[in-house]
Scaffold this motif. Structure first.
Motif, short mmCIF file in Angstrom:
data_model
loop_
_atom_site.label_atom_id
_atom_site.label_comp_id
_atom_site.label_asym_id
_atom_site.label_seq_id
_atom_site.Cartn_x
_atom_site.Cartn_y
_atom_site.Cartn_z
N VAL A 1365 0.81 -1.23 0.00
CA VAL A 1365 0.00 0.00 0.00
C VAL A 1365 0.84 1.27 0.00
N LEU A 1366 2.06 1.16 0.54
CA LEU A 1366 2.80 2.38 0.79
C LEU A 1366 3.13 3.13 -0.48
N GLN A 1367 2.84 4.40 -0.47
CA GLN A 1367 3.26 5.23 -1.59
C GLN A 1367 3.92 6.45 -1.00
N GLY A 1368 4.51 7.25 -1.85
CA GLY A 1368 5.06 8.50 -1.33
C GLY A 1368 6.53 8.38 -0.99
N PHE A 1369 7.02 7.18 -0.66
CA PHE A 1369 8.47 7.04 -0.52
C PHE A 1369 8.88 5.67 -1.03
N SER A 1370 10.15 5.54 -1.37
CA SER A 1370 10.56 4.31 -2.02
C SER A 1370 11.40 3.49 -1.06
N VAL A 1371 10.88 2.35 -0.67
CA VAL A 1371 11.57 1.50 0.31
C VAL A 1371 12.87 0.97 -0.29
N ASP A 1372 12.88 0.76 -1.61
CA ASP A 1372 14.10 0.23 -2.23
C ASP A 1372 15.26 1.20 -2.07
N LYS A 1373 14.96 2.48 -1.98
CA LYS A 1373 16.05 3.44 -1.80
C LYS A 1373 16.36 3.61 -0.32
N GLY A 1374 15.80 2.73 0.52
CA GLY A 1374 16.09 2.79 1.95
C GLY A 1374 15.25 3.82 2.68
N GLU A 1375 14.22 4.35 2.04
CA GLU A 1375 13.41 5.38 2.72
C GLU A 1375 12.36 4.71 3.60
N PHE A 1376 12.06 5.39 4.71
CA PHE A 1376 11.02 4.88 5.60
C PHE A 1376 10.55 6.05 6.44
N THR A 1377 9.53 5.80 7.25
CA THR A 1377 9.15 6.87 8.19
C THR A 1377 9.42 6.35 9.57
N CYS A 1378 9.83 7.24 10.45
CA CYS A 1378 10.15 6.83 11.83
C CYS A 1378 8.93 6.14 12.43
N PRO A 1379 9.11 4.94 12.97
CA PRO A 1379 7.95 4.20 13.46
C PRO A 1379 7.19 4.95 14.55
N LEU A 1380 7.84 5.88 15.23
CA LEU A 1380 7.14 6.56 16.31
C LEU A 1380 6.51 7.87 15.86
N CYS A 1381 7.32 8.75 15.27
CA CYS A 1381 6.76 10.08 14.97
C CYS A 1381 6.43 10.25 13.50
N ARG A 1382 6.63 9.20 12.71
CA ARG A 1382 6.29 9.22 11.27
C ARG A 1382 7.06 10.27 10.48
N GLN A 1383 8.20 10.70 11.01
CA GLN A 1383 9.00 11.66 10.24
C GLN A 1383 9.77 10.88 9.16
N PHE A 1384 9.94 11.51 8.03
CA PHE A 1384 10.58 10.87 6.89
C PHE A 1384 12.07 10.66 7.19
N ALA A 1385 12.62 9.49 6.81
CA ALA A 1385 14.03 9.21 7.07
C ALA A 1385 14.54 8.25 6.01
N ASN A 1386 15.87 8.16 5.88
CA ASN A 1386 16.39 7.21 4.89
C ASN A 1386 17.67 6.50 5.33
N SER A 1387 18.02 6.61 6.62
CA SER A 1387 19.19 5.87 7.05
C SER A 1387 19.19 5.79 8.57
N VAL A 1388 20.13 4.99 9.07
CA VAL A 1388 20.26 4.89 10.52
C VAL A 1388 21.73 5.14 10.86
N LEU A 1389 21.95 6.01 11.80
CA LEU A 1389 23.31 6.39 12.17
C LEU A 1389 23.66 5.65 13.46
#
Length: 1911
Positions: A1365-1389
C-alpha cells in the motif's frame, strides 16, 4: 468593373495549361505586373483584363496539386515532396507580385496599412489564449479583450478577471455594441474615420481583379479535395492532408485581412459579389476542369442530405441516401403526438444503439415548420460556398480565423451572419456526425458568439432570416434523433417520448453550441420579445421542452443490487439545466415589468397545454406509479417560474393564470413525489440502486441546480397548497411519505408500505418537508437582496467559507445579462454585513490557511435559519455542522448553556396572493397528526425522535403565529352540521382546537398489542385516528379485517375529495367520469389480524404540552404559568422575533402564545396546572419492548465506553505530540544527547552508560558492538550554503529582458574558483586539505531524535517492502518513516558505545603547558587507528558504520564528491568526509540566524546528531593517515630549519602555503584525526594554534586591502613598538611585521590601475581595523564554538552582537583568565603563540613570497578570502502576480526556443524551464528535474507560471506546495481559474524560505508522489 473583367475572361475560353507559365513571364514577374497594371488603368481596359485573366488561368489552374492528393495516397505522398509544393509557391509569388502591381510586396502592405481606419481591434485568438473580461465595462457577458487592449485601457477598481480562452474568441475593444466606450484602450478610443485619407483608386485596383480568381481557385481545391467517404465518416486523414496543402493559401488570405480596413473592404466585395460567383463557378463553358469541380460540388451537396433548388428532384420524395440524417425527409404528415416508425436507419444503429439494448429509438415525423429549413441550401456567393466547405471540413482552425478576421468590416459582418444562419441546419447535421465533436463545438461557438452577442445584428437577422424559427427547429430536429418511449407511469400504453440520456448526443453535450447560441440571442430584449409574442414558436418550444419531461427515470430496485450503475444522470441534469432552464431564465429576464404581462400569459397558457398533453400521454389519473421517480420536470418548472415572475414583477392576479382544481391536483403529484423520494433516498431505501441515486438527490439541491430545480418545485407545491383543500393536501403528503400507518395512538401498528427501520426517518422527512413548505418565502414575497442575504447566511452557518466558494455556492440567477452574480456589488455589501473576514493564519506546522469569511455574532444571534440550511445542504453532515457551530456560539456568548434546539424564526410576511398557504396549519387533519404525535412522544412509543418533536412544536408555533386574528370565544358554541358528531375536533382553528379534550379513541391494533386486554367503557367516543371520519363510514370498519382498514384512513378522505372534484367538473362539462386507478399496494396477505381496541385518552393538546414540559425537565409540576406572577406579560408580550433555547423553552413559548390568543386557553392552562398532575403511569412493558430497551441501553453504554476510550487516546496522543514538539526540553533523560557533563559529587565515579530506547521493540539498553542502536536520520544533499551571497542587496526575480541573474557572487561559485585556482598551481593532495567542499551538494544529516536497534530496523524495512500500500516514498532506496513520529528518514546512524563517565574524566582541566599538549596532539595523530574499538575485528557495529558511510556518499552526486585530478584518490574521500562535518556545522549556524548571539541549545529544535556523526566520520578518517611530512600541524607548531628545502625541485608542484589554507577546514581535519572521544584540553590546544594562523591571515588580507601609504605608515608605527613586552599580542606590531615580511616578495608590486579598484577608499582608523580583524575571525569562532558545544555538551552563552567575539573567545578558552575587561577589547589579546610569533610568521610569509615571485595577481587573490557571507534567500518576487505572468507566459525557452506549454521558473536562481517539456529532455530527465539536481543538488523550488502554484522537487519525489500569491480575499487561485489579481503574501513566502533553509520540506509537506523524472 471587376465583374466585367471576370465576365470577359469567361467569354474567351482558355485551354487549361498544366505546366508553369511561359519562362519569359516567370523571369520577371514584377515587370509583367507593372505592365498589366498600366494596361488596366487605361479607360478602355478590355485587353488588359483579358491578358490578366489568361495569366491567372495559367498560374492558378486547380488541376495540378490536389487531383493527385484526392486520387491516391502514394501520389499524394510523392507530390508533397516537391511538385505541387513548388507550384503552389510559384502561384502565391505571382499573386503577391500582381497585387503589388510591380512594386515590392512589403511596401505594398505598408501602403495599404496606412489607410486602415480601424476603430476596432478584432484580434482573433484560438483556444488557450489568455484574455481579459471586465464586467464593469461589458454590455454583453461574452465581452473579452486581448491583453494589450486591456493593459492599455483603464480598469482600476473594475470587476475584471483574466481567463484562458476555451474555444477561442476575438477582442471587442472599440465595439460599442458589446462594451462601454470608457473601457476602450488608447488606440481604439479615437473615432478615426474622419482623419483617414481616402484610398487611392489604383492602390487596390489589382486586388479587385486577382482576388476573385484566387478565392475561386481555393474553392476549387476544396471541392477537388473532398471525397465523400463511404460510411459517411470523412476520413480525417484525407481531409487533413488537403488542409495541409492549402495552408499557404489560407495563410495568405489571413495576412491580407491583417492589412486593415481598406483591404478588408475589397475582400468583402469579392466574397459577397453574386455576379462574380455565378460567372466563375457555374461550370458552364468548355472548361472541363470547372465542369468537373461543379459536379463534385453538387455531389457534396446531395450527400449532405441537402437539395439544390434547381435540381429537378422534388424534395420530400427523394429517398434518403445512406448518409442522410434521417430526419431530413420523412414527409409532413402527423402531429408530434403520434409515433413514427420505430426502426432506425443504418447510420444511427452503428453509433448509438449498442449501449441501449432493447430500448428502441422513437422517430417523430416532421411536424412543425416546413422542411426547407432543414434541407434546402442555395449558394449565391463565394462567402456562402466557403462557409459550406468550412463546415464540410469540420471547421479547420485557419479557415475559422480567416472568416473571423474579416468581422471588423461591418458589411461583411452582416453578410456573414446571414450566411451562417442559412447554414445552421447543416452545421447541426455535420456536428452530429462528427467524431471530434468537442473541437468542432468550440470552433462553432468561436464564430457564433462573435455574431450573436451583438444585439443590433441579432435583431436584424431575426427579422430578415427567421433566426428564431431556424434555431428552434434545428434544436427540435437534433433532439428528435435520440427519443425513446417514456416508461413513466403507464409503461405499456404511454405515448410520451423522452430523450435517451445514454446517447452520445446528450452524454457528450453535443447540443451545447446550438443551445448556447439560443441562450445568447435570448439575452437580447428585442429578440426575446419576438419569441414571446410568437405563439407558433412557443408551441414548438414547449414541444421541445416536453422531450426532457420525465427523462432518466429511476426505478427502485427491491431485490438485487443493480449490476451496472449508469452515469446517465450527469447528462440528464446538464441537459435540463442548459437546454431548458437557461433559456427559461433568459426569457424571464425580459418579463420584469407590468407591460410584459401578455408574454407571461402566453407562456403559461402553452405550458399548461403541454402539461395536459403530457398527463394524457402517460395516462395519468390520480395515483403516481409506486417506486419510480424522475427528477426532471422542466414543464412544471417553466410554469412555476413564470407564475412567480407574474406575481412578483408584473402584478398579475395569480388566480387568473391558475388552472382548475383537478389540474392543480395533478400538478402537485410529481413534485411531491420527488420530495418524498429525497427522504427515501436519505433513508437508504434506494440503496440497491447504487451510489448514483444519491448523486442525483445531491445534484438536485446543489447550488448550480437548486434554483432551477428544487426551488421551483417547492414553489409550485406552495401554490397548489394555497389553492387546494388543506385536508386533502396534508393527507397526500403523509401518504406520499408512506407514514400514514404510523400515525396511530396504538403503541404497535403495522406498516404495509414501509419497513420499520425507515419509519422514523420518513416521518422526519415528511414533517421537515411541511416545515419547509410553510416557512420558505423565496418566491412568496422576499426581495432579491433578502434572498441573497438568506442564502449567504445559510452557507456561512454550515462552515466558514472562502470568497470564491461562497460565490460558487450561492445560486446565481443564471440569466446571461446579469454577468456573474445578480449585481455583484450587492454581493459584496451583503457579505460585509453578515460576515467577518479571517485573514489567513500561518501555523508553524506549515499548514496553509486561506482567507475565510465567518458569520458575525449578530447573525448567529438573529438570522441563523435552520430551514434554509436544511434546504441548501448537499451533505446531511452540514446541517449538524451548522447546529454545532450555533451551539458553540451560544455557549461562548453565554446566551444558552445547554444543547439548544434549532431556533424559531419569524418569517417575512406572505405576499397576499399566497395567503391560502396558511390554511394548511388550520386543518383538522394536521391537528390530529400533531395531537397523535405529541401523545406518542409522551408515551414513549418507538420510532419517534427529538427531531420529530422539534418539528411538531415548530408547526404548532407556526399555526399560532398565523392564526385568524381574534378568535371569538362564542365560536366554540356554534355547531354547524359538520360538527354534530363527537368527532376529533370541533373546528379548524388551531387556537381553539388546542384546548379540545379528546376522551376515547378507537384504534385498530394487531391482536398482540397490549391495548387489546382492556375492557372498553360503556360510552365510547366513536373515533379512530385511523379513519379520520369513521363516523361517516362505521360499517366499513367492522367489515374489513385486513390491513387495508388502516391504509385507507387518511387516504379515503383524500380519494373522496378528488372524486368529488372530478365529478363536479365533469358534470359541468358533461364529460365522462374517469375510472379511478386501483390502489396499487394493498396490504400483504400475511399481516397479523387487526382488531379494534378503544383507548382512554382524556387529553388535549394543551395538557399534552404541559405534561411534555414535565417530562423534558424531569421534574413534577415544572410548568407554572408566568402570567400568574406578572400580569404584564399578557398585556405587553415581548415575544422576540428570534428565540434560542431547547425543548422546554419552546413549550413555554407555545403555551404563552396560546394564552395570549384566547382567554379560554389561558383559563384551561391554569386549570391543568392546578390539578397536581399525577405522575405519568408507569407503562406496562412487554417482553419484546424490554428486549429492545435493553438493547438500546447496552448500545448507549457501549457508545459511552467508546467515547471514553477515544478521549483517552486523544489526550495521550496530545501529550506525546507536546513532548515531541517541545523545543526546550529536547534532551529528555534517555535521549542520545545525554553527553551533557554530569556533576560528579560522590567520591567514587559512577559508571553510567548511555541508554537508548528502541522505538520498534520497546526495549531500553546501551548500544553494543553486537547489537548496535542507531539514530533515525534523514540524509539529504543540499546546496543551500552555496546560495549565500556577500552583498546585502536582495536578488530579484527577472521580469524584463534586461534583468538577468548571474551566479558569480554566490558562495558556491567563489569556493569553486578558489579550489580550481589552487589546483592549478599546487600539489593536488595538498589542495584537497586546504579547503572544504560541500557548499553545493553537501550532505546534511538531521534526525527526529528517536533510536532503534539496527536489527529491528532491518526487519521493519523488510515488512515495508512487502507492504504494497505504501506510496510517497521508495523503500528500495532505503526510505522509511520513523515508526514513532512518522518523520521521513532514509538511514540509521549507529550510536557509538561508550559510557558517560569517560566523558567527564576527559574533561578534567589539566595544567599542562601548551607545548606539552602540542606534542601529545602530534603523537595521537600519528598513532594509526588508535580507536578504543579495534576496527580490525569485523563487528556488527563496524559493518553498520561502513554502510552508513556508504549511504552518506551515495546521498550526493559524484560531481559533488570528486574534486581530485586523479579520480578515486583517497584524498578525495578524506576531503569529502571532513566537508560533511563542515556542511552540517555551517547549516546549523545558518538555522541559528548566522550568529551565536542567542546561545542556548539548538534553537531550531532539531535533535542534533552531530556527535554521533563525528564519531562515524572520525572512525573513517583514521583509516587514511596523513604523511607526517605533510601534516600541516607541524608547519603550524614548529620552525623549519632550512627554508630553502621547502621549495624542493622546481618541476614538482609545491604544497599549498599555510596562509592559503582554510582554517576551519584545518580545524576539522585536526580534530577528526584524533582518537575519539577527544580530550577537552587537546581541543583547546588545537583551537589556540589555529587562531594564530587565522589572525595572521587576517593581517595579511588587511595589508593587501589598504593603500601603499597606509602600509608604510603602519609599518613605521608597528616597528617602534616591536620591543615592548606584549609585542606578540599587539596587532600593530604584528601587522607591521607581516607587511615588512610580505614586502620582500612581489605581492605589493605592480600596483597598476586595477589595484585601486579593489581598494575600498576607507580611511582606516584603529577602530575600523579592529572591527575588520574581528569580522574576519568570527566565522571560525562560531563554527568552533558549535563544535565544542556538540562534542562536550557545553552550553553556548547568549550575548549582544557587538560582544559576540569576546564571549565566544573566552568560551573557547582563548582569552587568558586574568584578562581585564575595562579597556576596549582587542582581538589580539586572544593570541597564544606556540613558538615565537615573528619567526613563525616570517616562515609562513616566505611560502607566499616564493609563490608570488611568479604569480603575483593570483597570490593576492588567494589571500583575500571573503568570509562574511549573508544568509541565503530565495529570489525577491514582485508585488503583483500579473507582472510575472505577462513576462513569462509568452517567453521562449532558451534551450528549445519554443514557448513552453507549462513554463516554470526556479525561485532559487531564476532559471526559466519547461515543466514536463519533452523538448528539453536530456537522457530521460525532463528539464525541471535536471535543474533541481544542478541547482539544488536534488531540491528544486519552481513557480509554475500558468498555475501560480509552487512545486517542490526533492530527489525522486515532488509535491505541490501551494501558492505564495493570494487574491484580495486571501485565497489562492490555483491554475488561475478565477483570474483575479493576485498579490504576494510575504508571510507565506517566508514560510517557504524557512522550509528551504531548514531542509524540512520532507517533514512538513505531506502529499508527496514520485515524478519518474517527468517534470
Amino acid at each position: 468593373m471587376a465583374a466585367a473583367a471576370a465576365a470577359a475572361a469567361v467569354g474567351g475560353p482558355q485551354p487549361p495549361q498544366p505546366e508553369l507559365p511561359a519562362p519569359g513571364l516567370a523571369l520577371d514577374k514584377a515587370a509583367t505586373a507593372a505592365h498589366l497594371k498600366a494596361a488596366l488603368s487605361r479607360p478602355d481596359n478590355r485587353a488588359g483584363a483579358e491578358e490578366l485573366q489568361a495569366l491567372l488561368e495559367r498560374v492558378l489552374s486547380a488541376e495540378r496539386p490536389l487531383a493527385a492528393a484526392a486520387d491516391s495516397e502514394e501520389a499524394a505522398a510523392a507530390s508533397s515532396g516537391g511538385g505541387p509544393g513548388a507550384a503552389e509557391e510559384e502561384a502565391l509569388e505571382w499573386c503577391k507580385c500582381l497585387l503589388a502591381g510591380g512594386g515590392g510586396y512589403d511596401e505594398f502592405c505598408a501602403a495599404v496599412r496606412a489607410y486602415d481606419p480601424a476603430a476596432l481591434c478584432g484580434l482573433v485568438w484560438t483556444a488557450n489564449f489568455v484574455a481579459y473580461r471586465c464586467r464593469t465595462c461589458g454590455i454583453s457577458p461574452c465581452m473579452s479583450l486581448c491583453a494589450e487592449c486591456f493593459h492599455q485601457g483603464d480598469h482600476t477598481g473594475h470587476d475584471f478577471n483574466m481567463f484562458r480562452s476555451q474555444a477561442g474568441g476575438a477582442c471587442d475593444c472599440g465595439d460599442s455594441n458589446v462594451m462601454r466606450e470608457s473601457g476602450f484602450c488608447k488606440r481604439h478610443q479615437i473615432k478615426s474615420s474622419s482623419n483617414i485619407p481616402c484610398v487611392p483608386k489604383d492602390l487596390l485596383m489589382m486586388s479587385e481583379f486577382v482576388l476573385p480568381r484566387f478565392i475561386f481557385c481555393l474553392i476549387q481545391y476544396l471541392r477537388e479535395g473532398y471525397s465523400e467517404p463511404a460510411a459517411d465518416v470523412p476520413s480525417e486523414k484525407d481531409l487533413n492532408k488537403v488542409l495541409q496543402l492549402l495552408e499557404p493559401q489560407i495563410s495568405f488570405l489571413e495576412d491580407l485581412t491583417k492589412m486593415g480596413g481598406a483591404m478588408r473592404s475589397v475582400l468583402t466585395q469579392v466574397l459577397t459579389n453574386q455576379q462574380n460567383y455565378k460567372d466563375l463557378t457555374s461550370g458552364l463553358g468548355e472548361n472541363s476542369c470547372a465542369k468537373k469541380s461543379h459536379e463534385k460540388y453538387l455531389i457534396a451537396l446531395k450527400s449532405s442530405g441537402l437539395t439544390y433548388p434547381e435540381d429537378k428532384l422534388v424534395y420530400g420524395i427523394q429517398e434518403p441516401s445512406a448518409g442522410t440524417s434521417t430526419l431530413a425527409v420523412q414527409g409532413f404528415a402527423g402531429a408530434t403526438g403520434t409515433l413514427g416508425q420505430l426502426d432506425s436507419s443504418d447510420e444511427e444503429d452503428q453509433d448509438g444503439s449498442q449501449g441501449l439494448g432493447k430500448r428502441k429509438r422513437v422517430k417523430l415525423s416532421g411536424n412543425t415548420k416546413d422542411q426547407s429549413i432543414m434541407d434546402v441550401l442555395k449558394h449565391k456567393s463565394f462567402l456562402e460556398e466557403l462557409l459550406f466547405w468550412t463546415i464540410k471540413y469540420e471547421f479547420p482552425q485557419k479557415m475559422v480565423t480567416f472568416l473571423l478576421n474579416m468581422l471588423p468590416d461591418q458589411e461583411y459582418k452582416v453578410a456573414f451572419t446571414k450566411t451562417f444562419v442559412q447554414h445552421y441546419a447543416f452545421i447541426m447535421k455535420t456536428l452530429k456526425k462528427s467524431h471530434e465533436s468537442d473541437t468542432m463545438s468550440n470552433r462553432i461557438v468561436h464564430i457564433s458568439v462573435q455574431l450573436f452577442s451583438n444585439e443590433e445584428l441579432a435583431r436584424q437577422v431575426t427579422e430578415e432570416c427567421q433566426l428564431l424559427d431556424i434555431m428552434v427547429t434545428v434544436l427540435l430536429y437534433m433532439m428528435e434523433s435520440c427519443l425513446i418511449k417514456s416508461e413513466l407511469q403507464d409503461e405499456e400504453n404511454s405515448l410520451h417520448v423522452v430523450v435517451n440520456c445514454g446517447e452520445a448526443l446528450l452524454k457528450n453535450n453535443t447540443y451545447w453550441p446550438l443551445v448556447s447560441d439560443f441562450i445568447n440571442i435570448l439575452s437580447h430584449q428585442s429578440v426575446a420579445k419576438r419569441f414571446l409574442e410568437d405563439h407558433g414558436l412557443l408551441v414548438t418550444w414547449m414541444n421541445f421542452v416536453s422531450f426532457f419531461q420525465g427523462m432518466n427515470l429511476n426505478k427502485r430496485e427491491l431485490n438485487e443490487h443493480v449490476e451496472f450503475e449508469s452515469q446517465t444522470y450527469y447528462a440528464a441534469f446538464a441537459a435540463e439545466l442548459e437546454a431548458c432552464a437557461q433559456p427559461m431564465w433568459g426569457l424571464l429576464s425580459h418579463c420584469k415589468v407590468r407591460e410584459t404581462q401578455e408574454y407571461t400569459r402566453n407562456v403559461v397558457r402553452y405550458c399548461i397545454e403541454a402539461l395536459q398533453d403530457w398527463f394524457d400521454a402517460i395516462n395519468f389519473v390520480d395515483e403516481p406509479a409506486p417506486n419510480q421517480v424522475t427528477f426532471h420536470l422542466p414543464l412544471h418548472r417553466y410554469y412555476a417560474m413564470f407564475l412567480s415572475k407574474a406575481v412578483k414583477c408584473q402584478e398579475l392576479d395569480l388566480d387568473s393564470v391558475l388552472p382548475d382544481q383537478e389540474m392543480l391536483m395533478k400538478l402537485m403529484i410529481h413534485p411531491l413525489q420527488i420530495q418524498a423520494s429525497l427522504a427515501e433516498i436519505h433513508s437508504n431505501m434506494w440503496v440497491r440502486n447504487g451510489l448514483q441515486i444519491k448523486g442525483q438527490a445531491m445534484t438536485y439541491v446543489q447550488s448550480h441546480f437548486c434554483n432551477s430545480m428544487i426551488d421551483p418545485d417547492i414553489y409550485l407545491l406552495q401554490v397548489c397548497a394555497s389553492r387546494l383543500d388543506p385536508d386533502y393536501f396534508i393527507s397526500s403528503v403523509f401518504e406520499r411519505f408512506k407514514v400514514v400507518d404510523l400515525l396511530t395512538m396504538a403503541s404497535q401498528h403495522q406498516n404495509t408500505v414501509l419497513d420499520a427501520e425507515h419509519e422514523r426517518s420518513m416521518l422526519e422527512g415528511a414533517l421537515t418537508f411541511l416545515v419547509i413548505l410553510l416557512s420558505l418565502r423565496l418566491h412568496l414575497g422576499m426581495s432579491d437582496d433578502e434572498i441573497l442575504r438568506a442564502e449567504m447566511v445559510a452557507q456561512l452557518c454550515m462552515n466558514d467559507r472562502t470568497h470564491s466558494s461562497l460565490l460558487d455556492l450561492i445560486p446565481e440567477n443564471p440569466n446571461p445579462k446579469s454577468g456573474i452574480i445578480p449585481g455583484s456589488y450587492s454581493f459584496e455589501s451583503v457579505l460585509s454585513a453578515v460576515a467577518d473576514f479571517k485573514a489567513p493564519v500561518f501555523e508553524p506546522g506549515g499548514s496553509m490557511q486561506q482567507g475565510m469569511y465567518t458569520p458575525k455574532a449578530e447573525v448567529w444571534d438573529q438570522e441563523f435559519d435552520p430551514v434554509m440550511v436544511i434546504l441548501r445542504t448537499v451533505y446531511r453532515r452540514d446541517v449538524q455542522s451548522a447546529m454545532d457551530r450555533y451551539t458553540a456560539f451560544l455557549k461562548q456568548s453565554g446566551k444558552f448553556p445547554g444543547n439548544p434546539w434549532p431556533p424559531y424564526k419569524k418569517r417575512t410576511p406572505l405576499h397576499p396572493s399566497y395567503k391560502g398557504l396558511m390554511r394548511l396549519l388550520h386543518c383538522k387533519t394536521l391537528h390530529i397528526v400533531l395531537f397523535t404525535l405529541l401523545y406518542k412522544i409522551l408515551m414513549d412509543h418507538q420510532n419517534l425522535s427529538e427531531h420529530v418533536l422539534c418539528m411538531v412544536l415548530y408547526l404548532i408555533e407556526l399555526g399560532l403565529e398565523n392564526s385568524a386574528d381574534e378568535e371569538s370565544d362564542e365560536e366554540a358554541l356554534v355547531c354547524g352540521p359538520e360538527r354534530c358528531h363527537d368527532s376529533w375536533f370541533p373546528g379548524s382553528n388551531l387556537v381553539s382546537n388546542m384546548r379540545h379534550f379528546i376522551n376515547y379513541v378507537r384504534v385498530r391494533v394487531p391482536e398482540t398489542a397490549p391495548e387489546v386486554k382492556r375492557d372498553s367503557p360503556a360510552s365510547t367516543s366513536s373515533d379512530s385516528l385511523g379513519s379520520l371520519q369513521s363516523s361517516r363510514r362505521p360499517k366499513v370498519l367492522q367489515r374489513e379485517n385486513s390491513g387495508t382498514a388502516q391504509v385507507f384512513s387518511l387516504v379515503a378522505e383524500r380519494r373522496k375529495k378528488f372524486q368529488e372534484i372530478i365529478n363536479r367538473s365533469s358534470s359541468e362539462a358533461h364529460q365522462v367520469v374517469r375510472p379511478r386507478t386501483s390502489n396499487k399496494w394493498s396490504a400483504p396477505g400475511s399481516a397479523p389480524q387487526l382488531t379494534t381496541a378503544i383507548l382512554e385518552i382524556k387529553e388535549s393538546i394543551l395538557s399534552l404540552l404541559i405534561k411534555l414540559h414535565h417530562k423534558l425537565s424531569g421534574k413534577q409540576n415544572s410548568y407554572y404559568p408566568p402570567w400568574l406572577d406578572d400580569i404584564e406579560i399578557l398585556i405587553q408580550p415581548e415575544i422576540p422575533k428570534y428565540s434560542h433555547g431547547d425543548g422546554i423553552t419552546a413549550v413555554e413559548r407555545i403555551l404563552l402564545k396560546a394564552a395570549l390568543q384566547s382567554r379560554m386557553n389561558k383559563r384551561i392552562i391554569e386549570e391543568i396546572c392546578r390539578k397536581v398532575t399525577p405522575p405519568v403511569p408507569p407503562k406496562k412493558i412487554t417482553a419484546a419492548e424490554k428486549k429492545t430497551l435493553d438493547k438500546e441501553e447496552r448500545r448507549q453504554k457501549a457508545r459511552e465506553r467508546q467515547q471514553k476510550l477515544l478521549a483517552e487516546f486523544a489526550s495521550r496522543q496530545k501529550s506525546f505530540m507536546e513532548t515531541a514538539m517541545d523545543v526546550e526540553k529536547i534532551f529528555s533523560s534517555d535521549s542520545p544527547e545525554n553527553d551533557i557533563p554530569m556533576e560528579i559529587t560522590t567520591a567514587e565515579p559512577q559508571v553510567s552508560e548511555a541508554v537508548y530506547d528502541c522505538v520498534i521493540c520497546g526495549q531500553s539498553g546501551p548500544s553494543s558492538e553486537d547489537r548496535p542502536t542507531g539514530l533515525v536520520v534523514l540524509l539529504q544533499a543540499s546546496s543551500v550554503l552555496g546560495q549565500c551571497r556577500d552583498n546585502i542587496e536582495p536578488k530579484k526575480l527577472p521580469i524584463t529582458e534586461e534583468e538577468q541573474i548571474y551566479p558569480w557572487d554566490t558562495c558556491a561559485a567563489v569556493h569553486d574558483v578558489r579550489l580550481s585556482l589552487l589546483q592549478r598551481y599546487f600539489k593536488d593532495s595538498s589542495c584537497l586539505l586546504a579547503v572544504s567542499i560541500g557548499w553545493e551538494g553537501g550532505v546534511y544529516v538531521q534526525t527526529c531524535g528517536h533510536t532503534l536497534h539496527i536489527d529491528c530496523h532491518k526487519s521493519y524495512m523488510e515488512s515495508l517492502r512487502n507492504d504494497q500500500v505504501l506510496q510517497g516514498f521508495s523503500v528500495d532506496k532505503g526510505e522509511f518513516t520513523c515508526p514513532l513520529c512518522r518523520q521521513f528518514a532514509n538511514s540509521v546512524l549507529p550510536c557509538y558505545p561508550g559510557s558517560n563517565v569517560e566523558n567527564n574524566l576527559w574533561q578534567r582541566p589539566s595544567n599542562k603547558s601548551i607545548q606539552d599538549l602540542i606534542k601529545e596532539v602530534e603523537e595521537l595523530q600519528g598513532r594509526p587507528g588508535a580507536f578504543p574499538v579495534s576496527i580490525s575485528s569485523e563487528t556488527n557495529l563496524s559493518k553498520e558504520m561502513e554502510s552508513v558511510m556508504k549511504d552518506i556518499k551515495n546521498t550526493t552526486q559524484k560531481k559533488y564528491r570528486d574534486y581530485s585530478k586523479t579520480p578515486g584518490s583517497p584524498d578525495n574521500d578524506f576531503l569529502f568526509m571532513y566537508s560533511v562535518a563542515r556542511t552540517n556545522l555551517e547549516l546549523e549556524l545558518i538555522h541559528r540566524g548566522g550568529n551565536l548571539c542567542s546561545g542556548g541549545a539548538s534553537t531550531a529544535g532539531k535533535r542534533s546528531c552531530l556527535n554521533q556523526l563525528f564519531l562515524v566520520l572520525a572512525l573513517h578518517m583514521r583509516l587514511y593517515s596523513i604523511d607526517s611530512e605533510y601534516n600541516p600541524w607541524r608547519k603550524l607548531t614548529q620552525l623549519v630549519e632550512e627554508m630553502n628545502s621547502q621549495l624542493g625541485n622546481e618541476e614538482q608542484q609545491p604544497e599549498v602555503p599555510i596562509l592559503y589554507h582554510d582554517v576551519t577546514s584545518l580545524l576539522l581535519v585536526q580534530i577528526l584525526m584524533m582518537p575519539q572521544p577527544l580530550r577537552k584540553d587537546h581541543f583547546t590546544c588545537i583551537v589556540k594554534v589555529l587562531f594564530t594562523l587565522l589572525y595572521t591571515q587576517a593581517l595579511a588580507a588587511l595589508s593587501v586591502k589598504c593603500t601603499e601609504e597606509d602600509r608604510s605608515a603602519w609599518k613605521r608605527t608597528g616597528a617602534l613598538k616591536k620591543n615592548t613586552c606584549d609585542a606578540e599580542k599587539s596587532y600593530e606590531v604584528l601587522l607591521s611585521f607581516v607587511i615588512s615580511e610580505l614586502a620582500k616578495g612581489k605581492l605589493y608590486h605592480e600596483e597598476g590601475t586595477q589595484e585601486c579598484a579593489m581598494v575600498s577608499p576607507i580611511a582606516w582608523s584603529p577602530e575600523s581595523m579592529e572591527k575588520y580583524l574581528q569580522d574576519f575571525c568570527l566565522p571560525f569562532l562560531r563554527i568552533t564554538s558549535l563544535l565544542q558545544h556538540h562534542l562536550f555538551g557545553e552550553d553556548l552563552p547568549s550575548c549582544q552582537e557587538e560582544e559576540e567575539f569576546s564571549v565566544l573567545s573566552s568560551c573557547l578558552g582563548l582569552l587568558p583568565t586574568f584578562y581585564q575587561t575595562e579597556h576596549p577589547f582587542i582581538s589580539a589579546s586572544c593570541l597564544d603563540w606556540p613558538v615565537p610569533a615573528f619567526d613563525i610568521i616570517s616562515q609562513w610569509c616566505f611560502e607566499i613570497n616564493s609563490f608570488t615571485e611568479r604569480h603575483a595577481e593570483q597570490g593576492k587573490a588567494l589571500l583575500i578570502q571573503e568570509s562574511r557571507w549573508k544568509l541565503p534567500h530565495l529570489l525577491q518576487l514582485p508585488e503583483n502576480y500579473n507582472t510575472i505572468f505577462q513576462y513569462y507566459h509568452r517567453k521562449t525557452c532558451s534551450v528549445c526556443t519554443k514557448v513552453p506549454k507549462d513554463p516554470a521558473v526556479c525561485l532559487v536562481c531564476g532559471t526559466f524551464v519547461c515543466l514536463k517539456g519533452l523538448c528539453c529532455k536530456q537522457q530521460s530527465y525532463c528539464e525541471c528535474v535536471l535543474h533541481s539536481q544542478n541547482c539544488g543538488a536534488g531540491t528544486g523550488i519552481f513557480l509554475l507560471i500558468n498555475a501560480s502554484v509552487i512545486i517542490i522537487i526533492r530527489g525522486h519525489r515532488f509535491c505541490l506546495w501551494g501558492s505564495v500569491y493570494l487574491d484580495a480575499h486571501g485565497e489562492e487561485d490555483r491554475d488561475l481559474r478565477r483570474g483575479k489579481p493576485l498579490y504576494i503574501c510575504k508571510e507565506r513566502y517566508k514560510v517557504l524560505e524557512q522550509q528551504w533553509i531548514s531542509h524540512t520540506f520532507d517533514h512538513i509537506n505531506k502529499r508527496w508522489g514520485p515524478h519518474y523524472n517527468g517534470l
